[in-house]
Motif scaffolding. Structure first.
Motif, PDB file in Angstrom:
ATOM      1  N   ASP A  16      -5.702 -10.876   4.945  1.00  0.00           N
ATOM      2  CA  ASP A  16      -5.202  -9.508   4.850  1.00  0.00           C
ATOM      3  C   ASP A  16      -4.980  -9.097   3.407  1.00  0.00           C
ATOM      4  O   ASP A  16      -4.355  -9.843   2.631  1.00  0.00           O
ATOM      5  CB  ASP A  16      -3.884  -9.360   5.614  1.00  0.00           C
ATOM      6  N   VAL A  18      -2.868  -6.608   1.801  1.00  0.00           N
ATOM      7  CA  VAL A  18      -1.734  -5.777   2.191  1.00  0.00           C
ATOM      8  C   VAL A  18      -1.753  -4.431   1.484  1.00  0.00           C
ATOM      9  O   VAL A  18      -1.518  -3.390   2.102  1.00  0.00           O
ATOM     10  CB  VAL A  18      -0.408  -6.515   1.911  1.00  0.00           C
ATOM     11  N   ARG A  21      -4.325  -2.333   3.063  1.00  0.00           N
ATOM     12  CA  ARG A  21      -4.283  -2.363   4.534  1.00  0.00           C
ATOM     13  C   ARG A  21      -5.673  -2.658   5.100  1.00  0.00           C
ATOM     14  O   ARG A  21      -6.206  -1.946   5.938  1.00  0.00           O
ATOM     15  CB  ARG A  21      -3.737  -1.043   5.079  1.00  0.00           C
ATOM     16  N   SER A  49     -10.103  -1.646   8.582  1.00  0.00           N
ATOM     17  CA  SER A  49      -8.820  -1.121   8.123  1.00  0.00           C
ATOM     18  C   SER A  49      -7.767  -1.533   9.140  1.00  0.00           C
ATOM     19  O   SER A  49      -8.024  -1.541  10.346  1.00  0.00           O
ATOM     20  CB  SER A  49      -8.887   0.407   8.011  1.00  0.00           C
ATOM     21  N   PRO A  51      -3.872  -0.578   9.620  1.00  0.00           N
ATOM     22  CA  PRO A  51      -2.618   0.065   9.221  1.00  0.00           C
ATOM     23  C   PRO A  51      -1.390  -0.743   9.603  1.00  0.00           C
ATOM     24  O   PRO A  51      -0.347  -0.638   8.948  1.00  0.00           O
ATOM     25  CB  PRO A  51      -2.661   1.404   9.982  1.00  0.00           C
ATOM     26  N   ILE A  53      -0.648  -3.644   9.086  1.00  0.00           N
ATOM     27  CA  ILE A  53      -0.203  -4.565   8.043  1.00  0.00           C
ATOM     28  C   ILE A  53       1.027  -4.020   7.335  1.00  0.00           C
ATOM     29  O   ILE A  53       1.924  -4.772   6.940  1.00  0.00           O
ATOM     30  CB  ILE A  53      -1.347  -4.827   7.043  1.00  0.00           C
ATOM     31  N   ASP A  54       1.077  -2.697   7.169  1.00  0.00           N
ATOM     32  CA  ASP A  54       2.230  -2.038   6.558  1.00  0.00           C
ATOM     33  C   ASP A  54       2.844  -1.108   7.596  1.00  0.00           C
ATOM     34  O   ASP A  54       2.406   0.031   7.768  1.00  0.00           O
ATOM     35  CB  ASP A  54       1.805  -1.241   5.330  1.00  0.00           C
ATOM     36  N   TYR A  57       3.797   2.610   6.751  1.00  0.00           N
ATOM     37  CA  TYR A  57       2.802   3.539   6.228  1.00  0.00           C
ATOM     38  C   TYR A  57       2.187   4.331   7.380  1.00  0.00           C
ATOM     39  O   TYR A  57       1.786   3.757   8.399  1.00  0.00           O
ATOM     40  CB  TYR A  57       1.708   2.784   5.478  1.00  0.00           C
TER      41      TYR A  57
END
Length: 335
Positions: A16, A18, A21, A49, A51, A53-54, A57
């Motif tokens: 990943d 980060v 993302r 992609s 998202p 991961i965060d 966000y």
């Protein structure tokens, strides 16, 4: 299958990034799909992609409030009378975005109080769709490898296949994308868009074409309009599948297929909600058939308290259309 046989699961190695993302995967991986696309499971690699991961966000375009204050202030944001955010503002210009609000049609009230005791109130109407990307945001999936198949405890890796999906937020109200998939003897490609219609909902469409060597191309398309609000929500979709269209898992047919479906949900306050739905499916060979309706009306009330669910389906003899309903009653109304 022998007793105690072990079926191998998906095995992969992921990395990943980060900050961007983004996720790289080597091994068994599952690709993303669209309405007219295929969901690939391959032994190979993927770049997507991610998202999630965060978790803080937001990739979608939310309502944005701009302004300026002359003294240190606090901005309180209320949605439906409920405080959802409180932000400290330094003197100068400011932007309030990524607010914790629900999708659909809504109205927010922003109350700004400065250190001198002065107060200002602003109303902000909006329509939030989590399907639209914010301007400059990207969503993508690139997958390639050997098709993974399983039969009981046996796993095999067969033909070489791949898929691509990439969408970009051109503006906060328009997202466009391309898609494709293929194998040695098949290529499928097309595009899609999603458009926010001010505060009237979202309209999107997708069109693809398939090509097999030495055969005519096949085409397919689908369009969807959706609307969400606190009291009423609904959507309507139409899909066309032309003769000779195919993807990696859909075999071609010798006649066109057209179908449409719609649903409408009405919130009934403390009682629950009422949902109505209808489906219309027509193939070219059916157009000449007589539409003699054979009412087959079925109703059922589930016996599982404390929630009650009422459903029904009306079908025709020739399967040209289907109309259904459901009534969800909250448990509080039954006590």
């Amino acid at each position: 299958e022998a007793p105690g046989a072990v079926t191998p699961g998906l095995t992969s190695l992921s990395y990943d990034q980060v900050g961007s993302r983004r996720r790289w995967t080597l091994g068994d991986t599952i690709g993303r799909s669209t309405t007219l696309g295929s969901t690939l499971v391959v032994g190979g690699f993927s770049l997507m992609s991610e998202p999630g991961i965060d978790p803080y966000y937001a990739t979608y375009a939310g309502p944005r409030f701009r302004g300026a204050v002359r003294a240190p202030s606090i901005a309180d944001v209320y949605v439906v009378g409920r405080l959802v955010s409180s932000v400290r503002l330094a003197p100068g210009r400011f932007v309030l975005d990524d607010l914790p609000i629900e999708a659909g049609l809504g109205n927010a009230r922003v109350i700004i109080r400065d250190s001198l005791g002065r107060q200002q109130a602003f109303d902000l109407g909006f329509y939030l769709s989590t399907e639209l990307l914010k301007r400059g945001e990207q969503s993508y999936s690139y997958v390639a490898g050997m098709e993974r198949n399983s039969d009981g405890s046996t796993v095999s890796y067969d033909r070489l296949i791949g898929s691509v999906f990439h969408s970009v937020g051109l503006t906060d109200w328009l997202t466009v994308g391309i898609q494709g998939e293929g194998a040695e003897d098949l290529v499928v490609a097309g595009g899609a868009f999603q458009l926010r219609l001010w505060r009237l909902g979202v309209f999107g469409a997708e069109a693809v074409a398939s090509q097999v060597p030495a055969e005519e191309a096949g085409v397919a398309g689908t369009a969807l309009y959706s609307f969400m609000s606190r009291f009423i929500s609904g959507d309507i979709r139409g899909t066309y599948i032309g003769p000779r269209f195919q993807n990696l898992y859909l075999q071609p047919v010798d006649r066109q297929q057209v179908n449409a479906d719609a649903s409408l949900t009405v919130t009934m306050g403390p009682i629950g909600s009422l949902t109505l739905g209808a489906t219309l499916g027509v193939a070219a060979v059916m157009l000449a058939r007589s539409r003699q309706h054979r009412p087959d009306f079925l109703g059922r009330i589930s016996q599982r308290p404390p929630d009650a669910l009422i459903r029904g389906v009306r079908d025709t003899h020739d399967q040209l259309y289907r109309i259904g309903y459901s009534l969800n009653i909250k448990s509080a109304a039954l006590l």
